[in-house]
Design a protein around this motif. Structure first.
Motif, PDB file in Angstrom:
ATOM      1  N   GLY A   1      39.030  32.704  40.237  1.00 20.30           N
ATOM      2  CA  GLY A   1      37.703  32.370  40.762  1.00 20.30           C
ATOM      3  C   GLY A   1      37.798  31.476  41.982  1.00 20.30           C
ATOM      4  N   LEU A   2      38.692  30.494  41.908  1.00 16.11           N
ATOM      5  CA  LEU A   2      38.862  29.570  43.036  1.00 16.11           C
ATOM      6  C   LEU A   2      39.374  30.311  44.273  1.00 16.11           C
ATOM      7  N   ILE A   3      40.337  31.225  44.037  1.00 18.85           N
ATOM      8  CA  ILE A   3      40.869  32.015  45.157  1.00 18.85           C
ATOM      9  C   ILE A   3      39.751  32.873  45.762  1.00 18.85           C
ATOM     10  N   ALA A   4      38.932  33.470  44.912  1.00 14.48           N
ATOM     11  CA  ALA A   4      37.816  34.302  45.396  1.00 14.48           C
ATOM     12  C   ALA A   4      36.835  33.466  46.214  1.00 14.48           C
ATOM     13  N   LEU A   5      36.622  32.242  45.778  1.00 12.63           N
ATOM     14  CA  LEU A   5      35.703  31.344  46.505  1.00 12.63           C
ATOM     15  C   LEU A   5      36.236  31.062  47.911  1.00 12.63           C
ATOM     16  N   VAL A   6      37.544  30.770  47.966  1.00  8.11           N
ATOM     17  CA  VAL A   6      38.170  30.477  49.272  1.00  8.11           C
ATOM     18  C   VAL A   6      38.140  31.728  50.161  1.00  8.11           C
ATOM     19  N   LEU A   7      38.446  32.884  49.561  1.00  9.35           N
ATOM     20  CA  LEU A   7      38.423  34.136  50.332  1.00  9.35           C
ATOM     21  C   LEU A   7      37.021  34.407  50.890  1.00  9.35           C
ATOM     22  N   ASN A   8      36.028  34.165  50.062  1.00  8.98           N
ATOM     23  CA  ASN A   8      34.645  34.371  50.498  1.00  8.98           C
ATOM     24  C   ASN A   8      34.315  33.472  51.686  1.00  8.98           C
ATOM     25  N   LEU A   9      34.843  32.267  51.623  1.00 13.38           N
ATOM     26  CA  LEU A   9      34.618  31.309  52.726  1.00 13.38           C
ATOM     27  C   LEU A   9      35.290  31.794  54.009  1.00 13.38           C
ATOM     28  N   ILE A  10      36.525  32.322  53.850  1.00 11.59           N
ATOM     29  CA  ILE A  10      37.263  32.788  55.023  1.00 11.59           C
ATOM     30  C   ILE A  10      36.596  34.038  55.609  1.00 11.59           C
ATOM     31  N   ILE A  11      36.218  34.955  54.747  1.00 15.82           N
ATOM     32  CA  ILE A  11      35.694  36.251  55.225  1.00 15.82           C
ATOM     33  C   ILE A  11      34.269  36.108  55.758  1.00 15.82           C
ATOM     34  N   GLU A  12      33.408  35.425  54.976  1.00 14.74           N
ATOM     35  CA  GLU A  12      31.986  35.396  55.331  1.00 14.74           C
ATOM     36  C   GLU A  12      31.569  34.151  56.097  1.00 14.74           C
ATOM     37  N   GLY A  13      32.350  33.090  56.003  1.00 17.33           N
ATOM     38  CA  GLY A  13      31.909  31.816  56.591  1.00 17.33           C
ATOM     39  C   GLY A  13      30.700  31.294  55.839  1.00 17.33           C
ATOM     40  N   THR A  14      30.007  30.337  56.433  1.00 17.78           N
ATOM     41  CA  THR A  14      28.809  29.809  55.751  1.00 17.78           C
ATOM     42  C   THR A  14      27.522  30.287  56.423  1.00 17.78           C
ATOM     43  N   GLY A  15      27.666  31.142  57.449  1.00 18.10           N
ATOM     44  CA  GLY A  15      26.472  31.606  58.173  1.00 18.10           C
ATOM     45  C   GLY A  15      25.702  32.680  57.436  1.00 18.10           C
ATOM     46  N   ASN A  16      26.409  33.488  56.649  1.00 21.09           N
ATOM     47  CA  ASN A  16      25.750  34.587  55.953  1.00 21.09           C
ATOM     48  C   ASN A  16      25.294  34.119  54.563  1.00 21.09           C
ATOM     49  N   ARG A  17      24.038  33.799  54.448  1.00 22.21           N
ATOM     50  CA  ARG A  17      23.541  33.224  53.183  1.00 22.21           C
ATOM     51  C   ARG A  17      23.652  34.188  52.013  1.00 22.21           C
TER      52      ARG A  17
ATOM     53  N   PRO B   1      25.726  42.098  43.797  1.00 24.55           N
ATOM     54  CA  PRO B   1      26.960  41.301  43.932  1.00 24.55           C
ATOM     55  C   PRO B   1      28.107  42.120  44.527  1.00 24.55           C
ATOM     56  N   SER B   2      28.959  41.431  45.292  1.00 19.56           N
ATOM     57  CA  SER B   2      30.192  42.056  45.778  1.00 19.56           C
ATOM     58  C   SER B   2      31.296  41.796  44.751  1.00 19.56           C
ATOM     59  N   VAL B   3      32.475  42.346  44.996  1.00 19.00           N
ATOM     60  CA  VAL B   3      33.606  42.118  44.076  1.00 19.00           C
ATOM     61  C   VAL B   3      33.938  40.623  44.037  1.00 19.00           C
ATOM     62  N   LEU B   4      33.938  40.010  45.218  1.00 18.48           N
ATOM     63  CA  LEU B   4      34.238  38.569  45.262  1.00 18.48           C
ATOM     64  C   LEU B   4      33.211  37.776  44.464  1.00 18.48           C
ATOM     65  N   ASP B   5      31.954  38.193  44.570  1.00 14.36           N
ATOM     66  CA  ASP B   5      30.901  37.491  43.809  1.00 14.36           C
ATOM     67  C   ASP B   5      31.192  37.549  42.306  1.00 14.36           C
ATOM     68  N   ILE B   6      31.572  38.745  41.854  1.00 13.74           N
ATOM     69  CA  ILE B   6      31.849  38.909  40.417  1.00 13.74           C
ATOM     70  C   ILE B   6      33.028  38.026  39.998  1.00 13.74           C
ATOM     71  N   LEU B   7      34.051  37.993  40.837  1.00 20.02           N
ATOM     72  CA  LEU B   7      35.222  37.156  40.515  1.00 20.02           C
ATOM     73  C   LEU B   7      34.856  35.667  40.502  1.00 20.02           C
ATOM     74  N   ILE B   8      33.996  35.291  41.448  1.00 15.93           N
ATOM     75  CA  ILE B   8      33.575  33.869  41.491  1.00 15.93           C
ATOM     76  C   ILE B   8      32.798  33.514  40.215  1.00 15.93           C
ATOM     77  N   VAL B   9      31.917  34.406  39.809  1.00 17.13           N
ATOM     78  CA  VAL B   9      31.101  34.117  38.617  1.00 17.13           C
ATOM     79  C   VAL B   9      31.995  34.005  37.379  1.00 17.13           C
ATOM     80  N   ILE B  10      32.835  35.019  37.168  1.00 14.34           N
ATOM     81  CA  ILE B  10      33.699  35.003  35.968  1.00 14.34           C
ATOM     82  C   ILE B  10      34.656  33.818  36.026  1.00 14.34           C
ATOM     83  N   GLY B  11      35.260  33.613  37.191  1.00 15.24           N
ATOM     84  CA  GLY B  11      36.215  32.513  37.347  1.00 15.24           C
ATOM     85  C   GLY B  11      35.579  31.156  37.125  1.00 15.24           C
TER      86      GLY B  11
END
Lengths: 457, 461
Positions: free
Chosen positions: B48-64, B403-413
């Motif tokens: 989950g933590l890795i997915a969170l970091v990946l989401n940050l790298i891929i999407e940044g914080t601009g895409n709500r 939800p995207s795949v990363l979203d699902i991983l973040i939730v479960i993680g």
């Protein structure tokens, strides 16, 4: 710490039935003084009905003033009975015992008084019949059943019926005690009211079940009554009235003022009937602690209502809020509401020594109700004084003497009715006190003997 | 089902010595019994933590929209793990006798507070500035809402840990005193116990500290939930100006916290060796609170619905279309069933409340229902394209947030990480609370009253 005085059943009967069987001078003096207030109310009412609502300060566009404020206030006070009796009974709070009946009776009388005010407000009370029946059969003009103004009387009369039933059910065993101590006509009347109560096991079991059932059934009614009163305002689109928090905010405010009124009543009963053995500092302490929580929840909802009104930055909401916060007399009322309704009383109640001081508790509870009456006025009137898209004028509201007479007189009427009740029935439940005596116990822990309570299962 | 799982059965008398033995056994010898579970939770948490970091790298914080599900799970965990300690606080304030074996279970949930904070970190940057929006930070000059939210949440998380720690100090001292055969453990618990010897002054300070900290936590929690549900939910949806909403969020969170405690109680009773402590009457007592909060949940929800629906203002009807009827209509229906209707119809029966299974079943329903409710609230809010619009137009109602795949991983993680934190805390903190349970033993006696044995509870305070 329990301060219970161990008493026999006989002693409890003797003490608590003094108000019914004895006629001290202070009773007649009290009845006389309160009778003057009741007379003032009747004179004001007669004046209003004779001359019509033109003698009040109500005028376009402010059609709701002192009378509706007073209606909301007394409905609020009526929430004390259920709060104290029903909720504390269901949660088995031991300290409920000496205050339940007074709170229930206050509910009935304050609700009855409240119900009078919308009728008086019409100026022609007999026209209230149109709330139930069509205005005009020929033209099919019916009351709008989708309006909260129609739900209101339904909710109030359901609550009044339920509360009266609540009082009567708990009264039956005590009526039998009075019956057994009376002779002649009095014995016949109390005998009829006691419904053949002999106190056998089956009767007590039924009485217990009825108490719990009515407690549980009356709770939704209790919540709905003031919610519906709040919807009289909130479902409209009047600025500052149209708020989703109004229902819980009104209910919590009602409980705040109602329980404070019970506190006032407890102090009054203790002083008037000299019932120090029954209404003890520990009871004031417990009610005080409960009130700290209630008052804080009320302040939370007050804050939400206030902040949401200004955070939206809508022109019409801001215009009314500006008036409520900065213009006379509303700024004064706002300060008074916060200081008298929360800061001073809760500041006092935080100290245990204050909570156990009956005089201070009496005065602090009075402060709360001064603030809560003002709060109702502050909520209702400013919103309709101002012009917005559905109104073509704006004006001020100046309450007149006749309205003041009706408001002040209503306090006299409620207290007068309470005093009359105490002449006919014991204001403290005899059997609750006896049950409390049986539930009290002592447990030895080490060298100390600690007061204990039998857990109700 | 455990052996004491039915009403009317009187639990065996527990002695103070037995309480000490049972509570210290878990921290003295953790064993390998639940090692697999701990490892699985740890791994899922790391994913989950890795997915969170990946989401940050891929999407940044601009895409709500990319942070919608993070907001959902953060809001859910805030409503559950951070609200659970409130039960301990409330029951201590009201001096309820039945709090004793429950309070530590409630407090230990705060161990997952760090997970909540980590989840909110990207959200503090992703949330739009307050100026020009309908927020509590009316024309606030700088840093609102992100900076102040970070400070407030930090205080709350810290408060949860402090509450757990201070409450456990006397118990740490007991473990210390029983660890003379194990020097590392003795030193560890000596540090944790901070010189506790249980003299009168220490108990007096301990009681006062718990009272003050508990009161502060309660107030801080109510305000934090109110603020976060406003800032990260309501304020992003134009025209959603519901003043009862923060109150609803606080009540819903309290209900979820209670449900979490009941589920934890069941797990500990079933698999954690606490069957003698967590008997049916504790489930009975807490289920009444759960029923009450379910009723209040409905009342506050209906208060909002009623005004919007009756007022019939076009923009308010559009908000209802989004959060209650159309886009999130199904989640709303499920929430209504799981958080109110089913709890009411199950728990209204006293015979059901007097079991262990009944309240546990309802608690599970509530936990699922609240997650769906957070999906409804934060999904709707983070899917809005323009939160600066003044009114919700019919054309601008956003679609369901998928939800995207990363979203699902973040939730479960995140859920796994929260459970992992609580599991780790269980290895350090004695459970149940030794000082509260053993303190209560002397205050309860069984006596014969006419033909019935009754429990007599001493009230020294």
């Amino acid at each position: 710490m329990q301060e219970r005085v161990i008493m026999s059943d006989q002693e409890i009967n003797n003490e608590l039935l003094r108000s019914v069987f004895e006629h001290p001078l202070r009773f007649w003096v009290g009845a006389g003084v309160l009778g003057i207030f009741a007379a003032m109310w009747l004179i004001s009412l007669s004046w209003l009905i004779y001359w019509g609502v033109g003698v009040t300060g109500l005028n376009r566009p402010v059609y709701w003033g002192f009378l509706i404020t007073n209606f909301v206030f007394w409905v609020g006070i009526s929430h004390a009975g259920t709060m104290i009796s029903s909720i504390l009974r269901l949660t088995q709070a031991e300290w409920r015992r000496p205050v339940v009946r007074a709170a229930e009776v206050m509910t009935v009388f304050s609700l009855g008084t409240a119900a009078l005010f919308p009728l008086i407000h019409t100026g022609r009370p007999w026209r209230a019949v149109y709330w139930v029946f069509p205005y005009d059969f020929m033209r099919d003009v019916f009351p709008n059943v989708r309006s909260p103004l129609i739900w209101d009387p339904s909710a109030i009369f359901t609550y009044l019926t339920g509360s009266a039933l609540f009082v009567y059910t708990a009264l039956i065993p005590d009526l039998a005690v009075i019956r057994d101590r009376s002779t002649g006509l009095r014995r016949t009347i109390y005998g009829a009211l006691a419904l053949g109560w002999t106190g056998n096991t089956r009767q007590w079991k039924l009485q217990g079940i009825a108490g719990v059932l009515i407690s549980a059934l009356i709770l939704p009614v209790f919540v709905s009554v003031h919610s519906i009163v709040s919807w009289d305002f909130a479902v409209s689109i009047v600025p500052i009235w149209h708020a989703t928090v109004f229902a819980p905010y009104f209910v919590v405010g009602a409980v705040h003022s109602g329980v404070s009124a019970v506190l006032t009543l407890m102090a009054g009963m203790r002083w008037f009937f000299k019932w120090e053995k029954f209404i003890r500092p520990e009871h004031f302490d417990a009610v005080g602690r409960l009130l700290i929580v209630i008052a804080t929840v009320w302040l939370y909802f007050f804050f939400l209502d206030f902040v949401f009104a200004i955070a939206a930055e809508e022109t019409r909401e801001l215009a009314v809020m500006e008036r409520r916060v900065f213009e006379w007399p509303y700024w004064f009322l706002l300060v008074e509401i916060i200081i008298l309704g929360y800061l001073i009383p809760v500041g006092m109640w935080l100290k245990r020594s204050v909570r156990r001081n009956i005089k201070l508790m009496f005065w602090s509870s009075l402060l709360v109700n001064v603030a809560m009456w003002s709060e109702r006025y502050w909520l209702i009137v400013p919103g309709i004084e101002r012009k917005y898209e559905l109104k073509f004028s704006w004006s001020f509201y100046n309450p007149q003497l006749v309205e003041l007479g009706l408001v002040v007189g209503s306090f006299g009427i409620v207290v007068f009715l309470l005093l009359m009740f105490s002449k006919l029935f014991p204001p403290i439940v005899l059997w609750e006190e006896k049950e409390g005596q049986r539930f009290a116990a002592n447990v030895k822990i080490g060298q100390a003997v600690v007061p204990a309570i039998v857990k109700e299962e | 089902m455990a052996e004491h799982a039915h009403a009317g059965h009187v639990a065996p008398e527990i002695t103070a010595r037995q309480t000490i033995e049972d509570a210290t056994r878990r921290v003295v010898s953790t064993g390998a019994k639940f090692a697999t579970l701990d490892i699985a939770l740890g791994v899922l948490g790391a994913i989950g933590l890795i997915a969170l970091v990946l989401n940050l790298i891929i999407e940044g914080t601009g895409n709500r929209e990319a942070w919608g599900y993070t907001a959902i799970v953060a809001g859910y965990l805030m409503s559950s793990v951070l609200s659970a300690p409130i039960l301990a606080v409330l029951l201590r304030l009201t001096r309820s006798d039945w709090r004793r074996p429950l309070s530590r279970i409630a407090e230990i949930q705060a161990a997952a507070g760090i997970v909540v904070y980590i989840l909110y970190l990207p959200l503090f940057f992703a949330i739009p500035e307050a100026e020009g929006r309908f927020t509590v930070w009316v024309e606030w000059p700088w840093g609102a809402p992100g900076f102040f939210s970070a400070v407030v949440l930090g205080l709350l998380v810290f408060g949860g840990y402090a509450l757990l720690y201070i409450s456990a100090i006397p118990d740490f001292a007991i473990v210390r005193d029983r660890s003379h055969d194990n020097l590392p453990r003795f030193e560890r618990y000596s540090r944790l116990a901070r010189g506790w010897y249980g003299n009168l002054r220490q108990w007096s300070v301990h009681r006062a500290g718990l009272g003050v900290l508990g009161g502060a936590y309660l107030i801080l929690y109510i305000w934090t939930v109110s603020l976060f549900f406003w800032d990260f939910g309501l304020s992003l949806v134009p025209s959603w100006r519901s003043s009862v909403f923060p109150g609803f969020a606080a009540m819903s969170s309290l209900q979820t916290g209670l449900a979490l405690i009941i589920v934890t109680m069941y797990a500990l009773q079933r698999w954690g060796g606490l069957q003698d402590y967590l008997t049916w009457d504790y489930f009975w007592s807490i289920s009444k609170l759960l029923l009450t909060t379910s009723l209040l949940w409905f009342y506050l929800w209906f208060s909002e619905f009623m005004i919007y629906w009756y007022g019939r203002k076009p923009d308010e009807i559009n908000v209802l279309e989004l959060v209650m009827f159309d886009v999130y209509g199904l989640p709303m229906l499920l929430t209504f069933l799981l958080n109110f209707a089913l709890p009411l119809f199950i728990l209204m029966w006293n015979r059901v409340r007097k079991t262990i299974g009944g309240p546990t079943l309802v608690a599970c329903l509530v936990l699922v229902g609240t997650f769906i409710d957070r999906l409804r609230i934060f999904g709707a809010a983070w899917g809005v394209e323009n939160p600066f619009a003044h009114e919700m137009e019919a054309d601008n109602i956003p679609d369901f947030l998928v939800p995207s795949v990363l979203d699902i991983l973040i939730v479960i993680g995140s859920l796994a990480a929260a459970a992992f934190c609580v599991r780790m805390a269980l290895r350090i903190v004695p459970l149940p609370s030794i000082w509260e349970v053993s303190g209560g033993i002397g205050l309860r006696v069984r006596r014969q009253y006419l033909n019935h044995p009754v429990t007599v509870i001493a009230k020294p305070e």
